[in-house]
Enzyme design. Sequence first.
Site, PDB file in Angstrom:
ATOM      1  CG  ASN A 223     -11.575  12.378  53.542  1.00 29.21           C
ATOM      2  OD1 ASN A 223     -10.436  12.269  53.976  1.00 29.21           O
ATOM      3  ND2 ASN A 223     -12.016  13.506  52.972  1.00 29.21           N
ATOM      4  CG  ASP A 293     -15.689  15.503  45.987  1.00 28.31           C
ATOM      5  OD1 ASP A 293     -14.717  16.269  45.878  1.00 28.31           O
ATOM      6  OD2 ASP A 293     -15.659  14.304  45.653  1.00 28.31           O
ATOM      7  N   PRO A 319     -16.410  24.292  47.173  1.00 26.47           N
ATOM      8  CG  PRO A 319     -15.301  25.998  48.307  1.00 26.47           C
ATOM      9  CD  PRO A 319     -16.433  25.030  48.444  1.00 26.47           C
ATOM     10  CG  PHE A 337      -1.109  15.198  45.608  1.00 23.71           C
ATOM     11  CD1 PHE A 337      -0.605  16.479  45.772  1.00 23.71           C
ATOM     12  CD2 PHE A 337      -0.276  14.117  45.833  1.00 23.71           C
ATOM     13  CE1 PHE A 337       0.707  16.681  46.158  1.00 23.71           C
ATOM     14  CE2 PHE A 337       1.028  14.305  46.228  1.00 23.71           C
ATOM     15  CZ  PHE A 337       1.524  15.584  46.400  1.00 23.71           C
TER      16      PHE A 337
HETATM   17  O1  C5P Z   1     -11.030  16.340  41.950  1.00 24.04           O
HETATM   18  P1  C5P Z   1     -10.183  15.629  42.941  1.00 24.04           P
HETATM   19  O2  C5P Z   1     -10.687  15.703  44.331  1.00 24.04           O
HETATM   20  O3  C5P Z   1      -9.839  14.213  42.545  1.00 24.04           O
HETATM   21  O4  C5P Z   1      -8.790  16.427  42.853  1.00 24.04           O
HETATM   22  C1  C5P Z   1      -7.769  16.195  43.702  1.00 24.04           C
HETATM   23  C2  C5P Z   1      -6.893  17.424  43.800  1.00 24.04           C
HETATM   24  O5  C5P Z   1      -7.659  18.606  43.903  1.00 24.04           O
HETATM   25  C3  C5P Z   1      -6.056  17.383  45.052  1.00 24.04           C
HETATM   26  O6  C5P Z   1      -4.885  18.124  44.805  1.00 24.04           O
HETATM   27  C4  C5P Z   1      -6.978  18.089  46.055  1.00 24.04           C
HETATM   28  O7  C5P Z   1      -6.244  18.602  47.149  1.00 24.04           O
HETATM   29  C5  C5P Z   1      -7.579  19.179  45.210  1.00 24.04           C
HETATM   30  N1  C5P Z   1      -8.939  19.562  45.602  1.00 24.04           N
HETATM   31  C6  C5P Z   1      -9.169  20.811  46.121  1.00 24.04           C
HETATM   32  N2  C5P Z   1     -10.446  21.199  46.443  1.00 24.04           N
HETATM   33  C7  C5P Z   1     -11.474  20.351  46.266  1.00 24.04           C
HETATM   34  C8  C5P Z   1     -11.264  19.074  45.745  1.00 24.04           C
HETATM   35  C9  C5P Z   1      -9.967  18.707  45.439  1.00 24.04           C
HETATM   36  O8  C5P Z   1      -8.218  21.584  46.295  1.00 24.04           O
HETATM   37  N3  C5P Z   1     -12.703  20.741  46.582  1.00 24.04           N
END
Ligand code: C5P
Length: 424
Positions: A223, A293, A319, A337
Site C-alpha cells: 500500500n 490485511d 495476523p 492508529f
Molecule cells: O484494523 P485497522 O487496520 O484499521 O487498525 C489499524 C491499527 O491496527 C493500526 O494501529 C495498525 O498498525 C494496527 N494493525 C496491526 N496489524 C494488522 C492490522 C492493523 O497492528 N494486521
Amino acid sequence: MSFDLSVIPNKNIIVGITGGIAAYKSAILVRRLKDAGFNVRVVMTEGAQAFITPLTFQALSGNPVHTQLLDPEAEAGMGHIELARWADLVLIAPASCDTLAKFAAGLADDLLSTLYLATSAPVWVAPAMNQQMWAAKATQRNLATLVDDGVHVIMPESGSQACGDVGLGRMPEPEELARQVTDYFHKAQRAIAEKFGLLASKHVVITAGPTREAIDPVRYISNHSTGKMGFALAAACYAAGAKVTLIAGPVSLDTPNGVHRINVSSAVQMLDTSMQLLDEGCDVFIATAAVADYRVAEVAEHKIKKSGDELDIALIKNPDIVATIAQQDKRPFMVGFAAETRNVEEYAAGKLVAKKLDMIACNDVSRADIGFASDENAMTVFFAESYHLPKRDLEKASKQEIAQQLVEAIHDALHHDPAQDEAF
Ligand code: C5P
C-alpha cells in the site's frame, strides 16, 4: 520535557580562526555548523586575516566578525566579555602553535587569547601546523598544559601538508569537526532527556510503514503508506528520553538519530519481530504500520507466467499485530492508529475496544491535506475507558508536532491515576 535531537536549537558556537593555511577549511566548517542549527560567531586573529578575509565569515555566519580587542566600536556592539559569556562552546580551528603557546601561558594580548581566559564555556582546539612544529617539544609541552587545563584537543591527522612535508599536522575535514561538535551537544541533550524526558527509562517499540506481501519472487501486494508518522514518533520518543526500536516495513526514510531500526517486509515478519522485542522488555508499543490485511495463501516459487485473461490469487488473513501484542500477559501500554474515510471517531472507538488498546489516534484520510503521503496530520486521541481521560483533538500540524503531542498523551496516560478522579 522534550528535546529535539534532530537539530541543535539555540546553541552558540564561537569559531576562533588563527593564522594557518587550514583557515580556508574553516569557511566550510562555519557553513556546516550553521546547517546543523548553531548560532555562529567568528573571531579571527591578525594572522588568520592574512589567509582569508573576515567578509567571507561574515557572509557565512550571518554575524559581524570579531577581530579587535580594543576597538571601541566593536566593544560597543558585543564586547569581549559579552562574547565570552555568549558562547556555549569555543572551537579554535585551525589552532596555530602560537595560539596554543599563548593559551598555555595565559597571555591576553589579542581578542582570541582574552576570550579564552574570559569564557567559562568548553574550549576545543584543532591544531594545524607543519609536522615538525607539531612534534616540537615546546608545542607538545603547551598541549599537555592545555589538556591539563581542561581544553579538548582534536588531534591533527597525518598526510601530505601544504608545505610539502608529510606527517601529523593536518586539520581534520570541516565536516568531521562539525560532526564532533553536533555529537557533543546531542550527547549532552540526550543525557538530560534520559533523566528528565517524558518517556525517560521507557523502551518504546514502534511499527511503521507498509508491509509487502509476496505473490511470487518478483511481485507483491502493498500500500501507499510512507511511514512518516511512525518515523516522526520514533524521533519524538527518543527526544523524550526513551530507548526506541523501530520496526520498519519497506520505506525510503532515514533512520532518526539514536533510534534502533529493524527492517522487515511482510506482516508475519513484523509480528515475529514485535513478539521477540516484547520478550526482551517493552513498555510502550505503538502501531503506526499500515499492515496488509491479507497475504497470498501460497507464494509461487517461480515467477508466475502470463496466461489467460484472468488470474485468481487466493488470499488469507494476516495476523493483527497490535491486537496480538495486546493479548499477551506482559502487555505494554498499547497505542493504535485508525485511518478512516467516514464515521472516524465511531470506528476508532470501536477499534480501541476490539483490539484492547490503551490509546488510539485516529484521522480522516478522506481529507487530501492530511494523512498518508502528507507531511501534516490532524488527529483525535481516545483513551481506554479505565483511564477516565477525555478525548484530545490535535489540530492540523506537521507530523513532528503531532508526534510530540502524542508523546505527551502517552506520558499523561502512563502517569494518570484514576483514583484521583474519584476524589473529586
Ligand atoms: O484494523 P485497522 O487496520 O484499521 O487498525 C489499524 C491499527 O491496527 C493500526 O494501529 C495498525 O498498525 C494496527 N494493525 C496491526 N496489524 C494488522 C492490522 C492493523 O497492528 N494486521
